[in-house]
Design a protein around this motif. Structure first.
Motif, PDB file in Angstrom:
ATOM      1  N   GLY A 218      50.130  40.960  24.066  1.00 38.79           N
ATOM      2  CA  GLY A 218      50.075  40.277  25.518  1.00 38.79           C
ATOM      3  C   GLY A 218      50.582  41.020  26.685  1.00 38.79           C
ATOM      4  N   LEU A 219      51.272  42.444  26.291  1.00 41.57           N
ATOM      5  CA  LEU A 219      51.772  43.541  27.154  1.00 41.57           C
ATOM      6  C   LEU A 219      49.881  44.324  26.902  1.00 41.57           C
ATOM      7  N   GLY A 220      49.594  44.007  26.652  1.00 42.81           N
ATOM      8  CA  GLY A 220      48.141  44.649  26.523  1.00 42.81           C
ATOM      9  C   GLY A 220      47.428  43.963  27.074  1.00 42.81           C
ATOM     10  N   SER A 221      47.029  42.347  27.133  1.00 41.83           N
ATOM     11  CA  SER A 221      46.374  42.240  28.301  1.00 41.83           C
ATOM     12  C   SER A 221      46.691  41.830  29.793  1.00 41.83           C
ATOM     13  N   LEU A 222      48.084  41.847  29.575  1.00 43.10           N
ATOM     14  CA  LEU A 222      49.205  42.425  30.961  1.00 43.10           C
ATOM     15  C   LEU A 222      48.354  44.152  31.847  1.00 43.10           C
ATOM     16  N   LEU A 223      48.745  44.566  30.796  1.00 42.45           N
ATOM     17  CA  LEU A 223      47.876  45.928  30.879  1.00 42.45           C
ATOM     18  C   LEU A 223      46.060  46.456  31.921  1.00 42.45           C
ATOM     19  N   MET A 224      45.483  45.152  31.061  1.00 45.01           N
ATOM     20  CA  MET A 224      44.553  45.138  31.281  1.00 45.01           C
ATOM     21  C   MET A 224      44.200  44.633  32.532  1.00 45.01           C
ATOM     22  N   LEU A 225      45.124  43.497  33.286  1.00 45.23           N
ATOM     23  CA  LEU A 225      45.070  42.599  34.018  1.00 45.23           C
ATOM     24  C   LEU A 225      45.426  43.784  35.028  1.00 45.23           C
ATOM     25  N   ALA A 226      46.274  44.263  34.827  1.00 42.76           N
ATOM     26  CA  ALA A 226      46.959  45.612  36.591  1.00 42.76           C
ATOM     27  C   ALA A 226      45.203  46.258  36.294  1.00 42.76           C
ATOM     28  N   THR A 227      44.652  46.613  34.947  1.00 37.90           N
ATOM     29  CA  THR A 227      43.540  47.541  35.513  1.00 37.90           C
ATOM     30  C   THR A 227      42.476  46.799  36.493  1.00 37.90           C
ATOM     31  N   ALA A 228      42.588  45.910  35.725  1.00 38.44           N
ATOM     32  CA  ALA A 228      41.216  45.095  36.846  1.00 38.44           C
ATOM     33  C   ALA A 228      41.479  44.901  38.462  1.00 38.44           C
ATOM     34  N   PHE A 229      42.890  44.652  38.569  1.00 38.23           N
ATOM     35  CA  PHE A 229      43.404  44.460  40.052  1.00 38.23           C
ATOM     36  C   PHE A 229      43.656  46.663  40.634  1.00 38.23           C
ATOM     37  N   GLY A 230      43.828  47.333  39.900  1.00 42.43           N
ATOM     38  CA  GLY A 230      43.688  48.332  40.255  1.00 42.43           C
ATOM     39  C   GLY A 230      41.923  48.553  40.841  1.00 42.43           C
ATOM     40  N   VAL A 231      41.229  48.260  40.131  1.00 44.19           N
ATOM     41  CA  VAL A 231      40.287  48.711  40.323  1.00 44.19           C
ATOM     42  C   VAL A 231      39.185  48.099  41.277  1.00 44.19           C
ATOM     43  N   ALA A 232      40.020  46.592  41.958  1.00 41.39           N
ATOM     44  CA  ALA A 232      40.121  45.835  42.867  1.00 41.39           C
ATOM     45  C   ALA A 232      40.616  46.706  44.151  1.00 41.39           C
ATOM     46  N   VAL A 233      41.235  46.575  44.343  1.00 42.74           N
ATOM     47  CA  VAL A 233      42.186  46.474  45.403  1.00 42.74           C
ATOM     48  C   VAL A 233      42.908  48.394  45.507  1.00 42.74           C
ATOM     49  N   PHE A 234      42.356  48.950  44.879  1.00 40.10           N
ATOM     50  CA  PHE A 234      42.637  50.592  45.757  1.00 40.10           C
ATOM     51  C   PHE A 234      41.812  50.865  46.402  1.00 40.10           C
ATOM     52  N   PRO A 235      41.760  51.396  46.777  1.00 43.61           N
ATOM     53  CA  PRO A 235      41.426  51.720  48.033  1.00 43.61           C
ATOM     54  C   PRO A 235      40.358  53.529  48.696  1.00 43.61           C
ATOM     55  N   ASP A 236      39.786  54.479  47.103  1.00 46.50           N
ATOM     56  CA  ASP A 236      39.228  54.533  47.194  1.00 46.50           C
ATOM     57  C   ASP A 236      38.160  54.913  46.025  1.00 46.50           C
ATOM     58  N   PHE A 237      37.819  55.509  45.690  1.00 44.60           N
ATOM     59  CA  PHE A 237      36.696  55.609  44.263  1.00 44.60           C
ATOM     60  C   PHE A 237      37.242  56.281  42.977  1.00 44.60           C
TER      61      PHE A 237
END
Lengths: 112, 160, 96, 173
Positions: A13-32
């Motif tokens: 559970g923790l790992g999959s939530l971390l991977m979801l957080a990664t996905a959101f980070g790549v999607a919404v962070f401002p630059d490369f």
């Protein structure tokens, strides 16, 4: 449910939530570079947690060896790919983002 | 194609080649009860040379898998395949009937030889596929200066 | 246990869906490559989880392992193309 | 997963002559059970569009690959059987999995061959693109055609000039 299964479920559970957080980070962070930061760290730890949880579910020796090998390979390949990506971005002249939109230093020439 | 400037990528690529090749051999050996076989193992084997060529430069990869080694391997795989099939034919069975290679009617022995024949076929497929994949990559990624040299040699041969 | 595995699969698939937006909007080629690389890692984990769900973990872990190897080779290949274009001073982004 | 043994098309009854709500519901029901057909058609059309409409030759090759992948997916999806496992010998079946069937292996084998053929086709196409780029300096179809036309025009102009020169020489004699 044994203790080991509870540990496994928690790790997965923790790992999959971390991977979801990664996905959101790549999607919404401002630059490369900030996106790269999310991708390089969160995914590597997240996959290790999920696979460690699967390891807790048990199995024969070949299964354990394969899981450990996958973790090992991703621990080597993912940071290397992230490093190569960051390097390619820096060489091609992408300027790191700072709050306020100003350049952090002197303007860079591509290929420098 | 020059090598990358990044020492890390070059080092990782060089060091991961034996692991990739070992895994390719594992995949080759598990064609019966796993997602493996000659095609898959061959492609994974060739990907190690592709990684070398990509990270360490065309010349480095080409030295690891030179043309004078790969070019004979291309038909050799087909010959292994054909040879096992014809051997079964000579041993009194049908074409590619591996069980006939045992030379005995004991079903247990025939079953063993069936496995040996199957592995032999897979080895043949893997040799051809990996050689073909590596050749495709190296021929297509050939740098301009190497291409110019090849063209010059060809023209001189035409004139002679 | 299957419930936890299925929940993890759903959560990771949601992450892939979010990443697809980054693959589509870019804006640079490198942003897309980052997103595709992360999707590749998630695919490895998805393969492992689906293997445990289907009851054949050893079988699916083989595929996951080869995917881990191929994913790295693919990323490096795209980066070499990018580097070459930068070195020759050619435009690296889509002009559209 | 769609029922592989079901009818390929909705039965055409007398009601289908005048398309009413019933026929529409029929089509919707067919789509709901055969959605893999719809996905296959969609993917294939995207690939075909790329092959036809894109100017960049590399993008044409990518479209060709997308087209192939659509066919792979289609074949693999019609070989799927509900609750079945991958068609590789399952040696260590756990208790309770004795009755699990295998999927139809024939589409898998066909598509394995098709993937190998597809890789070869892609390799040949890319080799052609590399040669074109060496000869023309571009991979854009429009620029290649324009360059060809310009060359033809230049050649025909040179031939006309030569003819005119020959005529002039003949007239002088």
């Amino acid at each position: 449910m044994s203790v080991l299964e509870i540990v496994a479920a928690a790790a997965i559970g923790l790992g999959s939530l971390l991977m979801l957080a990664t996905a959101f980070g790549v999607a919404v962070f401002p630059d490369f570079y900030t996106r790269l930061h999310a991708a390089g760290k969160g995914d590597t730890l997240g996959q290790a947690l999920v696979l460690a949880g699967l390891l807790c579910l048990g199995g024969d020796l070949t299964l354990v060896v394969k899981l450990v090998l996958i973790v090992f390979f991703i621990f080597i390949f993912n940071p290397t790919a992230t490093h190569a990506l960051a390097r390619a971005g820096w060489v091609s002249g992408i300027v790191p983002w700072v709050r306020g939109g100003q350049d952090p230093g002197a303007p860079r020439e591509p290929g420098a | 194609m020059r090598s990358t400037d990044s020492l890390i990528v070059r080092y990782i690529a060089r060091r991961s080649v034996p692991f990739i090749q070992l895994y390719a051999l594992y995949v080759l050996g598990h064609g019966e009860d796993g997602p493996g076989g000659g095609f898959q193992g061959g492609v994974i084997f060739a990907s190690s040379f592709v990684l070398l060529g990509l990270a360490n430069g065309w010349g480095y990869g080409r030295r690891a898998a030179p043309a004078r080694l790969l070019d004979p391997l291309l038909p050799l795989g087909c010959l292994i395949y054909l040879g096992i099939g014809l051997a079964a034919l000579l041993a009194g069975g049908a074409f590619l009937e591996y069980g006939a290679l045992a030379g005995s009617d004991d079903p247990e022995v025939r079953r063993h030889w069936h496995h040996y024949g199957l592995i032999g076929i897979e080895v043949g497929v893997m040799v051809t596929v990996s050689a073909a994949m590596a050749t495709l990559f190296f021929e297509m990624a050939r740098p301009a200066r190497v291409q110019a040299r090849v063209d010059r040699v060809g023209e001189e041969a035409d004139r002679a | 246990m299957p419930v936890a595995l299925a929940a993890a699969v759903v959560v990771i698939l949601l992450g892939v869906l979010v990443l697809l937006r980054r693959v589509i909007v870019g804006p640079r080629l490198l942003d897309r490559v980052v997103a595709v690389n992360v999707i590749g890692t998630k695919t490895i984990i998805l393969l492992a989880l689906v293997g445990y769900l289907a009851g054949r973990p050893g079988f699916f872990l083989d595929i996951a392992l080869s995917y881990a190897l191929i994913n790295f080779v693919g990323t490096i290949a795209v980066l070499r193309y990018y580097e070459g274009r930068v070195r020759r001073g050619e435009p690296v982004e889509e002009e559209a | 997963m769609p029922d592989a043994g079901g009818p390929l098309l909705p039965p055409a009854g007398p009601a289908a002559a005048v398309p009413g709500p019933a026929a529409f519901a029929d089509v919707l029901g067919w789509l709901a059970t055969h959605y893999n057909y719809a996905i296959y058609i969609l993917l294939m059309m995207i690939g075909l569009y790329a092959v036809l409409a894109k100017g960049n030759l590399v993008k044409k090759v990518i479209g060709l690959n997308l087209l192939q992948t659509a066919v792979f997916l289609f074949y693999l999806s019609i070989g799927k059987i509900d609750g079945a496992t991958a068609p590789v010998v399952w040696t260590d079946r756990p208790p309770g999995a004795e009755g699990v069937p295998y999927e139809n292996p024939v589409p898998h084998v066909l598509m394995l061959t098709a993937i190998v053929v597809g890789v070869s086709v892609t390799a040949v196409a890319l080799a052609l693109v590399v040669r074109i780029r060496e000869a023309y300096g571009t991979v854009d179809e429009g620029e290649i055609l324009a360059s060809d036309e310009a060359q033809e025009e230049a050649e025909s102009a040179r031939a006309e000039a030569q003819e005119a020169a020959a005529d002039a020489a003949g007239a002088r004699e």
